[in-house]
Enzyme design. Structure first.
Site, PDB file in Angstrom:
ATOM      1  N   SER A 107     -19.603  -3.498  16.875  1.00 18.08           N
ATOM      2  CA  SER A 107     -18.751  -3.838  15.728  1.00 18.08           C
ATOM      3  C   SER A 107     -17.342  -4.140  16.240  1.00 18.08           C
ATOM      4  CB  SER A 107     -18.736  -2.686  14.735  1.00 18.08           C
ATOM      5  OG  SER A 107     -18.254  -1.532  15.368  1.00 18.08           O
ATOM      6  N   GLY A 145     -14.523  -8.948  15.401  1.00 14.08           N
ATOM      7  CA  GLY A 145     -13.849  -9.987  14.611  1.00 14.08           C
ATOM      8  C   GLY A 145     -14.808 -10.892  13.864  1.00 14.08           C
ATOM      9  N   LYS A 146     -15.882 -10.279  13.330  1.00  7.39           N
ATOM     10  CA  LYS A 146     -16.845 -11.079  12.569  1.00  7.39           C
ATOM     11  C   LYS A 146     -16.202 -11.640  11.301  1.00  7.39           C
ATOM     12  CE  LYS A 146     -20.343  -8.582  11.788  1.00  7.39           C
ATOM     13  NZ  LYS A 146     -20.456  -8.109  10.411  1.00  7.39           N
ATOM     14  N   ASP A 177     -28.902  -1.954  12.043  1.00  9.56           N
ATOM     15  CA  ASP A 177     -28.519  -0.814  11.206  1.00  9.56           C
ATOM     16  C   ASP A 177     -29.532  -0.675  10.074  1.00  9.56           C
ATOM     17  OD1 ASP A 177     -26.260  -0.865  12.735  1.00  9.56           O
ATOM     18  OD2 ASP A 177     -24.926  -1.641  11.163  1.00  9.56           O
ATOM     19  N   CYS A 194       5.085   0.366  -3.235  1.00  7.45           N
ATOM     20  CA  CYS A 194       4.289   1.333  -4.004  1.00  7.45           C
ATOM     21  C   CYS A 194       4.759   2.764  -3.733  1.00  7.45           C
ATOM     22  CB  CYS A 194       2.808   1.127  -3.721  1.00  7.45           C
ATOM     23  SG  CYS A 194       1.783   1.677  -5.096  1.00  7.45           S
ATOM     24  N   MET A 231       8.293   2.716  -2.723  1.00  8.47           N
ATOM     25  CA  MET A 231       9.266   2.590  -3.817  1.00  8.47           C
ATOM     26  C   MET A 231       9.465   3.945  -4.485  1.00  8.47           C
ATOM     27  SD  MET A 231       8.737   2.280  -7.451  1.00  8.47           S
ATOM     28  CE  MET A 231       9.580   1.611  -8.855  1.00  8.47           C
ATOM     29  N   HIS A 284       1.994  -4.413  -4.853  1.00  6.55           N
ATOM     30  CA  HIS A 284       1.730  -4.709  -3.433  1.00  6.55           C
ATOM     31  C   HIS A 284       1.864  -6.213  -3.161  1.00  6.55           C
ATOM     32  CE1 HIS A 284       0.103  -0.764  -2.171  1.00  6.55           C
ATOM     33  NE2 HIS A 284      -0.216  -0.663  -3.453  1.00  6.55           N
ATOM     34  N   GLU A 311       2.117  -7.675  -0.475  1.00 11.69           N
ATOM     35  CA  GLU A 311       1.448  -8.092   0.772  1.00 11.69           C
ATOM     36  C   GLU A 311       0.088  -8.739   0.529  1.00 11.69           C
ATOM     37  OE1 GLU A 311       1.881  -4.983  -0.237  1.00 11.69           O
ATOM     38  OE2 GLU A 311       0.345  -3.583   0.455  1.00 11.69           O
TER      39      GLU A 311
HETATM   40  N1  GLN Z   1       0.080   7.567  -4.506  1.00  6.86           N
HETATM   41  C1  GLN Z   1       0.895   6.726  -5.316  1.00  6.86           C
HETATM   42  C2  GLN Z   1       0.300   6.517  -6.695  1.00  6.86           C
HETATM   43  O1  GLN Z   1      -0.839   6.767  -6.918  1.00  6.86           O
HETATM   44  C3  GLN Z   1       1.138   5.397  -4.633  1.00  6.86           C
HETATM   45  C4  GLN Z   1      -0.091   4.572  -4.421  1.00  6.86           C
HETATM   46  C5  GLN Z   1       0.107   3.465  -3.429  1.00  6.86           C
HETATM   47  O2  GLN Z   1       1.050   3.486  -2.639  1.00  6.86           O
HETATM   48  N2  GLN Z   1      -0.794   2.519  -3.397  1.00  6.86           N
HETATM   49  O3  GLN Z   1       0.990   6.083  -7.599  1.00  6.86           O
END
Ligand code: GLN
Length: 526
Positions: A8, A11-12, A143, A373, A376, A498, A500
């Protein structure tokens, strides 16, 4: 259909995503499915140490990180249905059995489980109307868990016809230093194992540390019974984004187009090569410190890492990321060496004090800092503590916190019994003018993906704003705080969502880009 053999982590997922990118360069409409043969219903409950990041789709499914690769390489938004797990398949079949849908039949792996798997794949094909559906089977051939899936794919080839289904087997060709040669035996064995399931691979992609020569490819073609042109080598490269170019130079696209008889258009990987070039920049290094909990496994923060790279490339700099273990008390002198700091998301108390420490330090020393998240939430807790609210905390870490500045909102508490305790997926966010966020987005309403339970506690909103906190983003009804900033600081921004998950190599996320600009300014001012 992409299967894997030998080991594994070769990089499949990237290989499958790269095939997708190549087909897209031919103008072919592609979607992708990841099969994860574990019993968990989704990735949400998996430890990031074992499986890496939990990727969240627009529709709020917690999925395998390979979906992130697919979204970034294919430049599409995938739905949660694109991640099929054994858990989902079995629970759907059992639900149907309980409803009596099988009319007295004895419910079995063949045909009921395999039919369900095929139906799930066909559903995505129908819904997306894609010309090609890429299906990657997680794990390696042999597997126990993957057997029903391989059987379903075998049946699919029979039902859809040879011209409509193609199998690509990704293997590893090790180089034995002591013997001074590459070894093809593991590839031969895993291909044999695959054949044992009734599947004949059409193409073998050999991952290797160093490039392998034609003689070796011929040997593999001969022993594994595939076309010589269909033995492809993908040696290790510097950047994952180079893989589509490498595979294309071995004519992977042409072979597939021909094999599954799609109307050929002229391939155009020009934009992709431009992206790869921009990612190659080696001078103007910017150093970002990420204070996280799962730093031993970089895959745990893979989308953040890629987002930083996308932003850096667009700004003509190279980003060096350093991972800082949040549980060690953060070494302040060390933080001083960074051009910017980032606190990623997470769950649980471990590492919180290090994160809070970093927030305070960045405020005192005016180091750009980005909280995502949980990051913050740490920013809000520390800001409150610094402004007279001793004992401020999130109720995730202290249920009886004196000042629960981060808490579960009443609305969320109510839905607990329905099972949906997390705020998941895409929600709109109203962005306040004259803020870092608005400056970055240049839009009044944006949409971002969420995965959290706790929220900024509105009881503390007015007082913290009075103390200098800026609320630069909220839900459209103004009820939930989405983005916080502080003034008199070069760049201090935390978001409850998020960002990202939405950054793409050809389109860096505006907030990451703004953050990276601040890091560049910090470096220049030093
Ligand atoms: N643990 C925090 C919450 O549940 C932040 C979750 C996170 O960072 N994805 O609000």
């Amino acid at each position: 259909m992409v299967t894997g053999g030998v080991v594994s982590s070769i990089g499949k997922g990237i290989t499958a995503a790269s095939i997708g990118r190549i087909l897209r360069s031919y103008g072919v409409d592609v979607t992708a499915i990841k099969i994860d043969p574990y019993l968990n219903w989704d990735s949400g409950t998996l430890n990031p140490y074992q499986h890496g990041e939990v990727f969240v789709t627009e529709d709020g499914m917690e999925t395998d990180l390979d979906l992130g690769h697919y979204e970034r390489f294919l430049n599409v938004n995938l739905s949660g249905e694109c991640n099929i797990t054994t858990g989902k398949v079995y629970s759907s079949v059992i639900n149907k059995e309980r409803k009596g849908n099988y009319l007295g039949a004895c419910v079995q792996i063949i045909p009921h489980i395999t039919d369900e798997i095929k139906a799930m794949i066909r559903k995505t094909a129908d819904k997306t109307q894609a010309e090609v559906v890429l299906v990657e089977v997680g794990g390696t051939v042999g597997d126990i868990e993957s057997q029903p899936f391989l059987e379903a794919l075998r049946q699919l080839r029979n039902e859809e016809g040879h011209d409509n289904v193609m199998f690509v087997h990704v293997t590893y060709v090790p180089y034995l230093r002591a013997a001074g040669e590459f070894k093809t035996k593991p590839t031969q064995h895993s291909t044999k194992e695959l054949r044992g399931t009734g599947i004949t691979p059409d193409m073998i992609i050999c991952r290797s540390e160093l490039p392998i020569d034609n003689h070796l490819k011929e040997k593999i073609a001969h022993f594994c019974d595939v076309d010589k042109n269909a033995v492809i080598n993908a040696p290790d490269v510097h950047s994952i984004y180079e893989i589509p170019l490498i595979l294309n130079s071995e004519n992977v696209g042409e072979y597939i187009i021909d094999r599954i008889k799609i109307e050929a258009r002229k391939p155009d990987l020009y934009e992709w090569s431009r992206i790869v070039e921009s990612l190659k920049i080696d001078e103007s290094r910017i150093t970002v410190g990420i204070i996280g909990k799962y730093v031993e496994l970089e895959d745990a923060y893979i989308s953040i890492r890629e987002s930083l790279k996308h932003a850096a490339a667009e700004l003509g700099v190279k980003v060096d990321i350093e991972w800082i273990r949040a549980e060690d008390s953060v070494n302040r002198e060390k933080l001083d060496q960074f051009d910017a700091l980032l606190i990623p998301g997470g769950f649980g108390e471990r590492g919180i004090s290090g994160k809070l420490d970093a927030v305070r330090y960045s405020i005192e020393k005016e180091i750009p800092i980005f909280g995502i998240c949980l990051g913050m939430q740490c920013m809000v807790v520390e800001f409150a503590r610094m402004h007279g609210f001793e004992g401020a905390n999130s109720t995730e870490f202290d249920e009886n916190a004196k000042h629960p500045v981060i808490d579960i909102m009443l609305e969320q508490k109510k839905i607990k019994n329905m099972g949906g305790t997390m705020r998941l997926g895409s929600y709109p966010c109203k962005v306040e003018g004259g803020t870092i966020a608005h400056d970055a987005y240049k839009e009044d309403v944006v949409s971002e993906r969420h995965r959290h339970r706790f929220e900024f506690n509105n009881d503390y909103r007015d007082i913290l704003v009075e103390k200098g906190l800026t609320i630069s983003g909220t839900s459209p009804d103004n009820f939930l705080v989405e983005i916080v900033e502080i003034k008199d600081h070069p760049w201090f921004l935390g978001c409850q969502f998020h960002p990202e998950f939405k950054s793409r190599p050809n389109k860096a996320h505006p907030i990451f880009k703004s953050f990276m600009k601040a890091a560049i300014d910090k470096k220049r001012s030093n």
